[in-house]
Each structure stands twice: as C-alpha cells, then as structure tokens.
Scaffold this active site. Structure first.
Site, PDB file in Angstrom:
ATOM      1  N   HIS A 189     -54.237  54.427 -10.999  1.00  0.00           N
ATOM      2  CA  HIS A 189     -52.891  55.408 -10.629  1.00  0.00           C
ATOM      3  C   HIS A 189     -52.955  56.728 -11.464  1.00  0.00           C
ATOM      4  CE1 HIS A 189     -51.917  51.208  -9.398  1.00  0.00           C
ATOM      5  NE2 HIS A 189     -51.395  51.762  -8.365  1.00  0.00           N
ATOM      6  N   TRP A 232     -54.147  66.657  -7.414  1.00  0.00           N
ATOM      7  CA  TRP A 232     -53.787  66.585  -5.886  1.00  0.00           C
ATOM      8  C   TRP A 232     -52.326  66.896  -5.663  1.00  0.00           C
ATOM      9  CZ3 TRP A 232     -56.279  61.483  -3.198  1.00  0.00           C
ATOM     10  CH2 TRP A 232     -57.571  61.534  -3.317  1.00  0.00           C
ATOM     11  N   PRO A 251     -41.431  45.749  -9.444  1.00  0.00           N
ATOM     12  CA  PRO A 251     -41.685  46.712 -10.561  1.00  0.00           C
ATOM     13  C   PRO A 251     -41.904  48.273  -9.809  1.00  0.00           C
ATOM     14  CG  PRO A 251     -42.943  44.707 -10.693  1.00  0.00           C
ATOM     15  CD  PRO A 251     -42.389  44.847  -9.390  1.00  0.00           C
ATOM     16  N   THR A 252     -41.660  49.292 -10.407  1.00  0.00           N
ATOM     17  CA  THR A 252     -41.725  50.601 -10.245  1.00  0.00           C
ATOM     18  C   THR A 252     -43.229  50.884 -10.959  1.00  0.00           C
ATOM     19  OG1 THR A 252     -41.121  52.926 -10.325  1.00  0.00           O
ATOM     20  CG2 THR A 252     -40.562  51.618 -12.395  1.00  0.00           C
ATOM     21  N   GLY A 298     -53.718  36.595 -12.037  1.00  0.00           N
ATOM     22  CA  GLY A 298     -53.857  38.102 -12.507  1.00  0.00           C
ATOM     23  C   GLY A 298     -53.627  38.029 -13.876  1.00  0.00           C
ATOM     24  N   ARG A 315     -41.787  60.663  -9.730  1.00  0.00           N
ATOM     25  CA  ARG A 315     -42.115  59.201  -9.806  1.00  0.00           C
ATOM     26  C   ARG A 315     -41.151  58.556 -10.926  1.00  0.00           C
ATOM     27  NH1 ARG A 315     -43.616  59.528  -5.515  1.00  0.00           N
ATOM     28  NH2 ARG A 315     -45.476  59.417  -4.601  1.00  0.00           N
ATOM     29  N   GLY A 356     -43.589  41.893  -6.419  1.00  0.00           N
ATOM     30  CA  GLY A 356     -43.826  42.878  -5.126  1.00  0.00           C
ATOM     31  C   GLY A 356     -44.225  44.326  -5.768  1.00  0.00           C
ATOM     32  N   GLY A 376     -51.064  41.465 -16.438  1.00  0.00           N
ATOM     33  CA  GLY A 376     -50.809  40.005 -16.624  1.00  0.00           C
ATOM     34  C   GLY A 376     -51.153  39.870 -18.304  1.00  0.00           C
ATOM     35  N   TYR A 409     -50.377  47.911   1.911  1.00  0.00           N
ATOM     36  CA  TYR A 409     -50.429  47.163   0.779  1.00  0.00           C
ATOM     37  C   TYR A 409     -48.962  46.803   0.513  1.00  0.00           C
ATOM     38  CZ  TYR A 409     -49.698  46.786  -4.303  1.00  0.00           C
ATOM     39  OH  TYR A 409     -49.070  46.385  -5.495  1.00  0.00           O
TER      40      TYR A 409
END
Length: 320
Positions: free
Chosen positions: A182, A205, A166-167, A13, A212, A109, A19, A139
């Site tokens: 995102h 939405w 990672p958040t 990636g 977050r 992750g 990446g 996912y």
C-alpha cells in the site's frame, strides 16, 4: 462482555501484518487458546480445509482477518483473484462457523467497500449509496458481502456476527514489496532507496490530490479486540483515526522522516484512486469505546524506524 479465559480464539491471517498485532492484543487478555491457521495447512478458499480448521481448533470465537490484498497496481492486475479469493474465504468460513456452533464471528471488511464519491466523513449508512472506486471494486465488493451475510445470518438464525471496516492501515510489519504494498510502505521504501542512491527526483503516481485516513496497526488491533469483547450487532462499524491527509502532504512528510531531499515528480498518467477517504469514528466509540491513540507523525516515525532496522538493508541490496 466476553469472558476471555474461556475463549478458544481462531485468528485467520494471524501471521500477517494486522493479524500479528491482533494476536499480540489478545495475549494480555489470556484466552484459553489462540490458534493461527497457516495457508499451507488450511487453504480457506476450500470448504474441506475450513472443516478441518474448525475440527482441529474447536473455536468459540473467530476473528477473520485473512484476505488477498494489495495496492492499486495489484488490484488492477489481479481483480479476479481478489474477488474470488476474498469471497470464497469469507462466505464459506462464516457459514461453516455458524453450522459448527462457533459462538461469535468477527468479520473484517475494508474501507474500499465505500462508494467512490461518499461524503466526508464516511458514515456507515452511506455504504450502499454508490459503486466503489473502480480500481479496487472487486476486492471491496467481495469483502462487503460479509456484511450482507452477517446481517442475513443474524436475522434468520440470531447468529452473533459483527462487521468492522478499518480504514487504511500502516505500521511495523507491513509489506514493503513494491508490487503489492500500500501507499505508505511503498513511499517509505522509494524515498529511502532514492536518498541512498543519491537520486535527484522521485516519481509518484497520480497528482497527489487524493486524501486518505490512516490508522496505526496497533490501534486497529485494539479496536478489533474491543469489538470482539463488547459488540453484538451486525450494523457495520468504521475503525479509523479521525486524521485525513493528502497524498502530496503524506509524501512530503515521509520524505522528511526518511531524509529524502530530492524533487518529487507526479505522474498524472497513473490513477489517483478514490478522491477522498476519511471515516466517521463515532459509532466505534459509542458501541464499544474505541478511539485511536497513536498520532500520525509518531506512528510514521515508528514505521520508518522498523523498516530501517528490519528490512531496508536487504531491500536496498536487492534493488542494486
């Protein structure tokens, strides 16, 4: 501590959003080689492609960033793809890396692996205390299996694999495709396009109440490289910024940075996603000295500027 000058590093990636920044963070450390496989040559869902990669690159360190990812809409539309692709890539790559004698494996992750109602801030010990938020559970669970595998291989084989969480990331180079992006890139693009078309309102939405935590991508890359260099344990480690913001306040901030002055309408028939996300950053600092250094407002400003300079004119023309 890793001696970087002797390392042959594969970054799966490595041509993607995160990446590219990880590769940039590696270069000043001057490893012997940095190899970035491309999907056209190495489809990591296939064992044969993984064996070809290991034979061609002969890595001593693998940083596994490759993933099938997307926002809420993409996760709802393609849950099977997100589960299968991420599970197959991770499980086979870690296994074959161990078999080939790759000295260290860094598994990335996702904060989506945490249970839906995890207490704030998310502590790594809470990972197994419930089921993830439904829209991105396939996912999140597929990526979470890398943690199980990492711990099992360390227990049975003494394998040096680590697992980082990672958040939500943002920054230059992100995907601004409205079908897959995102929340931050999607809102930046929507605000800029609405302002330039002279629209009086923007529909978002949910109801704006979820929170977050966002981590600037350059900070995330530095955290990953520091962990690769200094961390040797399979206990999961969060990578975060320590800054939590509601989606409502996020959109107000993005509107300010983009110049959108219209009314914001919240479509509560659409999903909110997980109610709150904010992670504890203590373990990352204690284990390998990582702290985020980019303030959110500054990171957002850089992201908007990058999009205006790099992609916005083409996106606006396509939208007309």
């Amino acid at each position: 501590m890793i001696d970087w000058h002797s390392q042959r590093v594969v970054v799966t990636g490595g041509a993607g959003f995160l990446g590219q920044h990880v590769v940039a963070a590696l270069r000043p450390r001057e490893p012997a080689d940095i190899f970035v496989p491309v999907r056209a040559s190495y489809d990591l869902r296939r064992r044969e492609a993984i064996l070809d990669l290991l034979n061609d690159a002969r890595p001593s360190l693998i940083i596994h960033l490759a993933a099938s990812v997307g926002g809420i809409g993409a996760n709802r539309a393609h849950p099977a793809d997100f589960f299968y692709d991420n599970l197959m890539m991770g499980a086979q790559l870690l296994h074959e890396s161990w078999r080939a004698g790759v000295a260290k494996f860094v598994a990335i992750g996702t904060v989506c692996a945490y249970p839906k109602f995890t207490p704030i801030p998310f502590q790594e010990e809470d990972l197994w205390n419930g089921y993830p938020e439904e829209t991105n559970a396939p996912y999140g669970l597929a990526k979470k299996m890398l943690l199980v595998q990492s711990q099992a291989y360390r227990q049975q084989y003494g394998y040096n694999s680590i697992f980082l969480l990672p958040t939500n990331l943002y920054g230059p180079g992100d995907s601004f495709d409205l079908e897959a992006s995102h929340v931050i890139p999607a809102l930046i693009r929507k605000c800029l396009e609405a302002e330039e078309r002279g629209e009086s309102e923007l529909v978002a939405w949910g109801d704006g109440s979820p929170t977050r935590e966002f981590l600037y991508v350059e900070d995330a890359a530095e955290g990953i490289v520091l962990a690769a260099e200094r961390y040797d344990d399979s206990e999961p480690v969060n990578l975060g910024s320590g800054f939590e913001i509601s989606i409502r306040d996020l959109l107000i901030t993005i509107a300010r940075h983009t110049g959108f002055s219209g009314r914001i309408v919240w479509d509560s028939s659409q999903p909110n996603g997980q109610p709150r996300r904010a992670v504890s950053t203590d373990r990352a600092y204690e284990r390998f000295g990582f702290r985020a250094t980019t303030g959110f407002d500054e990171g957002l400003r850089r992201t908007v500027e990058w999009y205006r300079r790099t992609l916005h004119a083409g996106a606006l023309a396509a939208a007309r």
